[in-house]
Enzyme design. Structure first.
Site, PDB file in Angstrom:
ATOM      1  N   HIS A   1       2.217  -4.634 -15.371  1.00 49.56           N
ATOM      2  CA  HIS A   1       2.528  -3.239 -15.685  1.00 49.56           C
ATOM      3  C   HIS A   1       2.401  -3.052 -17.185  1.00 49.56           C
ATOM      4  O   HIS A   1       3.177  -3.614 -17.971  1.00 49.56           O
ATOM      5  CB  HIS A   1       3.940  -2.898 -15.218  1.00 49.56           C
ATOM      6  CG  HIS A   1       4.341  -1.487 -15.514  1.00 49.56           C
ATOM      7  ND1 HIS A   1       3.726  -0.391 -14.944  1.00 49.56           N
ATOM      8  CD2 HIS A   1       5.293  -0.989 -16.351  1.00 49.56           C
ATOM      9  CE1 HIS A   1       4.286   0.716 -15.398  1.00 49.56           C
ATOM     10  NE2 HIS A   1       5.240   0.380 -16.253  1.00 49.56           N
TER      11      HIS A   1
ATOM     12  N   GLY B   1       6.160  -3.133 -21.751  1.00 47.78           N
ATOM     13  CA  GLY B   1       7.516  -2.670 -22.024  1.00 47.78           C
ATOM     14  C   GLY B   1       8.076  -1.965 -20.804  1.00 47.78           C
ATOM     15  O   GLY B   1       7.375  -1.755 -19.808  1.00 47.78           O
ATOM     16  N   GLU B   2       9.350  -1.592 -20.869  1.00 49.18           N
ATOM     17  CA  GLU B   2       9.993  -0.935 -19.745  1.00 49.18           C
ATOM     18  C   GLU B   2       9.352   0.416 -19.451  1.00 49.18           C
ATOM     19  O   GLU B   2       8.767   1.055 -20.323  1.00 49.18           O
ATOM     20  CB  GLU B   2      11.489  -0.755 -20.026  1.00 49.18           C
ATOM     21  CG  GLU B   2      12.259  -2.059 -20.136  1.00 49.18           C
ATOM     22  CD  GLU B   2      13.738  -1.828 -20.365  1.00 49.18           C
ATOM     23  OE1 GLU B   2      14.141  -0.637 -20.413  1.00 49.18           O
ATOM     24  OE2 GLU B   2      14.481  -2.819 -20.493  1.00 49.18           O
ATOM     25  N   SER B   3       9.472   0.849 -18.221  1.00 48.67           N
ATOM     26  CA  SER B   3       8.903   2.133 -17.803  1.00 48.67           C
ATOM     27  C   SER B   3       9.507   3.271 -18.611  1.00 48.67           C
ATOM     28  O   SER B   3      10.723   3.344 -18.798  1.00 48.67           O
ATOM     29  CB  SER B   3       9.166   2.351 -16.306  1.00 48.67           C
ATOM     30  OG  SER B   3       8.638   3.574 -15.872  1.00 48.67           O
ATOM     31  N   GLY B   4       8.640   4.169 -19.115  1.00 47.57           N
ATOM     32  CA  GLY B   4       9.098   5.325 -19.866  1.00 47.57           C
ATOM     33  C   GLY B   4       9.331   5.084 -21.338  1.00 47.57           C
ATOM     34  O   GLY B   4       9.771   5.997 -22.047  1.00 47.57           O
ATOM     35  N   ILE B   5       9.009   3.902 -21.845  1.00 47.31           N
ATOM     36  CA  ILE B   5       9.303   3.601 -23.250  1.00 47.31           C
ATOM     37  C   ILE B   5       8.257   4.171 -24.199  1.00 47.31           C
ATOM     38  O   ILE B   5       8.476   4.267 -25.405  1.00 47.31           O
ATOM     39  CB  ILE B   5       9.439   2.075 -23.451  1.00 47.31           C
ATOM     40  CG1 ILE B   5      10.237   1.782 -24.732  1.00 47.31           C
ATOM     41  CG2 ILE B   5       8.074   1.390 -23.481  1.00 47.31           C
ATOM     42  CD1 ILE B   5      10.660   0.342 -24.881  1.00 47.31           C
ATOM     43  N   GLY B   6       7.075   4.560 -23.664  1.00 47.79           N
ATOM     44  CA  GLY B   6       6.074   5.187 -24.529  1.00 47.79           C
ATOM     45  C   GLY B   6       4.748   4.465 -24.604  1.00 47.79           C
ATOM     46  O   GLY B   6       3.967   4.703 -25.529  1.00 47.79           O
ATOM     47  N   LYS B   7       4.450   3.607 -23.624  1.00 47.03           N
ATOM     48  CA  LYS B   7       3.184   2.856 -23.647  1.00 47.03           C
ATOM     49  C   LYS B   7       1.977   3.794 -23.542  1.00 47.03           C
ATOM     50  O   LYS B   7       1.019   3.678 -24.307  1.00 47.03           O
ATOM     51  CB  LYS B   7       3.166   1.834 -22.500  1.00 47.03           C
ATOM     52  CG  LYS B   7       4.279   0.811 -22.543  1.00 47.03           C
ATOM     53  CD  LYS B   7       4.147  -0.200 -21.432  1.00 47.03           C
ATOM     54  CE  LYS B   7       4.341   0.411 -20.045  1.00 47.03           C
ATOM     55  NZ  LYS B   7       5.697   0.926 -19.841  1.00 47.03           N
ATOM     56  N   SER B   8       2.037   4.701 -22.586  1.00 49.80           N
ATOM     57  CA  SER B   8       0.902   5.601 -22.368  1.00 49.80           C
ATOM     58  C   SER B   8       0.725   6.558 -23.543  1.00 49.80           C
ATOM     59  O   SER B   8      -0.405   6.892 -23.925  1.00 49.80           O
ATOM     60  CB  SER B   8       1.099   6.397 -21.072  1.00 49.80           C
ATOM     61  OG  SER B   8       1.131   5.537 -19.949  1.00 49.80           O
TER      62      SER B   8
ATOM     63  N   ASP C   1      -1.024   1.823 -16.872  1.00 49.34           N
ATOM     64  CA  ASP C   1      -0.030   1.600 -15.815  1.00 49.34           C
ATOM     65  C   ASP C   1      -0.175   0.226 -15.173  1.00 49.34           C
ATOM     66  O   ASP C   1       0.761  -0.568 -15.201  1.00 49.34           O
ATOM     67  CB  ASP C   1      -0.090   2.694 -14.748  1.00 49.34           C
ATOM     68  CG  ASP C   1       1.100   2.621 -13.806  1.00 49.34           C
ATOM     69  OD1 ASP C   1       2.222   2.407 -14.297  1.00 49.34           O
ATOM     70  OD2 ASP C   1       0.905   2.743 -12.591  1.00 49.34           O
TER      71      ASP C   1
ATOM     72  N   GLU D   1      -1.115   8.476 -17.167  1.00 47.66           N
ATOM     73  CA  GLU D   1       0.018   9.295 -16.722  1.00 47.66           C
ATOM     74  C   GLU D   1       0.904   9.618 -17.913  1.00 47.66           C
ATOM     75  O   GLU D   1       1.393   8.718 -18.607  1.00 47.66           O
ATOM     76  CB  GLU D   1       0.835   8.554 -15.669  1.00 47.66           C
ATOM     77  CG  GLU D   1       2.084   9.319 -15.235  1.00 47.66           C
ATOM     78  CD  GLU D   1       3.110   8.454 -14.513  1.00 47.66           C
ATOM     79  OE1 GLU D   1       4.226   8.947 -14.264  1.00 47.66           O
ATOM     80  OE2 GLU D   1       2.786   7.283 -14.226  1.00 47.66           O
TER      81      GLU D   1
ATOM     82  N   ARG E   1      10.755  -9.930 -39.879  1.00 48.83           N
ATOM     83  CA  ARG E   1      10.219  -9.072 -40.931  1.00 48.83           C
ATOM     84  C   ARG E   1       9.058  -9.722 -41.681  1.00 48.83           C
ATOM     85  O   ARG E   1       8.377  -9.047 -42.454  1.00 48.83           O
ATOM     86  CB  ARG E   1      11.335  -8.710 -41.925  1.00 48.83           C
ATOM     87  CG  ARG E   1      12.474  -7.934 -41.293  1.00 48.83           C
ATOM     88  CD  ARG E   1      13.573  -7.632 -42.288  1.00 48.83           C
ATOM     89  NE  ARG E   1      13.105  -6.791 -43.379  1.00 48.83           N
ATOM     90  CZ  ARG E   1      13.868  -6.422 -44.412  1.00 48.83           C
ATOM     91  NH1 ARG E   1      15.131  -6.835 -44.478  1.00 48.83           N
ATOM     92  NH2 ARG E   1      13.371  -5.667 -45.365  1.00 48.83           N
TER      93      ARG E   1
END
Length: 313
Positions: A139, A154-161, A178, A203, A244
């Site tokens: 994913h 990353g987790e769903s909805g975190i901003g990958k797309s 996706d 998406e 850093r």
């Protein structure tokens, strides 16, 4: 048994099907290698790799031309009786009618190409290696950034797309959104592609599905891409220590291969697209032998050794 459909191999390699009455989709290839059957045509079948695709080149064709028709029938009958996955004629050679009859008798597809045997063989082995490579789905989003394959997870909805869309608007190319299908072509290469269902689609929550190819043009999409770097997006946590300097690379394992992985904390105001671009260029620079973090460390050590204070000229 799992394998690659011969119809897909034939389509990708542009092969002619001499046995047109056969459905190539019902035939599978399970070995990512080929065999040139010079010894088998001479009657030697010990250690015969019968599960490989068989290639008939100029040497094999010239040898068979020294035989009578009856001898050829006998040789081909024994050869095809081993239930071969397919036989490919190179250099524009074509099977005789009686060879086609034997092929139908044993249900062996006969294919052809006008290309030279050695050059064709090299590409066919690569194609088979890709088609039969170990595969897993992840994913995430795969983008080609300055020629470097960035797998953003990353987790769903975190901003990958959203990060991928901004990269596309900046001139980079989308491979998959996706779901990313990853194949291990060899010990050093992971190749990522998109499932046919979601190819070139992104998406965006609140907007829906967008077609990148239609909106931004064919120059903004790519069919496959080697995976060079993984970007893991994480929620920013106050009090958590983040790397850093980047003196030591972190890795994540995909299909048994270690891939460099950067963890990026997400907080308002951070431009993910610019950070991803910088990560790609920095990764390429490291592959070329220059590491900025190590250069800083070297300068600090030299400053300490010379008795100066950091920041002094």
């Amino acid at each position: 048994m799992a394998g690659a459909k011969l119809s897909k191999i034939a389509e990708r390699m542009g092969l002619k099907n001499f046995t047109s009455k056969m459905d190539l989709s019902e035939h599978k290839v399970i070995i990512p290698d080929i065999n040139r059957p010079a010894l088998q045509l001479n009657g030697f079948y010990e250690h015969f790799e019968k599960d490989r695709l068989q290639l008939i080149g100029s040497v094999e064709h010239a040898y068979m031309d020294t035989k009578s028709e009856q001898e050829k029938i006998k040789v081909y009958d024994e050869f095809f009786s081993h239930q071969l996955p397919g036989v490919i004629y190179c250099r524009g050679f074509e099977p005789e009618p009686y060879v086609l009859d034997i092929a139908y008798k044993y249900n062996v597809p006969l294919l052809g190409t006008d290309r030279g045997t050695s050059e064709f063989m090299a590409e066919l082995i690569y194609t088979l290696g890709e088609a039969l490579a170990p595969m897993k789905t992840i994913h995430g989003v795969l983008v080609d950034v300055y020629g470097e394959g960035l797998l953003i997870i990353g987790e769903s909805g975190i901003g990958k797309s959203e990060a991928a869309l901004e990269l596309i608007r900046r001139g980079h190319r989308l491979v998959a959104d996706d779901v990313v299908e990853i194949r291990k072509i060899n010990e050093n290469t992971l190749m990522g592609t998109s499932p046919a269902t979601t190819k070139y689609l992104i998406e965006l929550r609140g907007i829906g599905i967008i077609d990148v190819k239609s909106l931004y043009g064919v120059e903004c999409v790519k069919e496959r891409q080697r995976i060079d770097l993984v970007i893991r997006l994480q929620e920013w946590e106050s009090g958590t220590e983040y790397d850093r300097l980047g003196l030591n690379d972190e890795y994540t394992e995909i299909l048994g291969k270690q891939v460099v992985c950067h963890s990026l904390p997400i907080r308002p105001g951070r431009n993910l697209a610019v950070i991803c671009e910088t990560a790609a260029v920095n990764h390429r620079q490291k592959k070329m032998g220059y590491n900025a973090a190590q250069e800083l460390y070297r300068r600090v050590q030299e400053n300490i050794t010379s008795g100066g204070r950091f920041g002094e000229k």
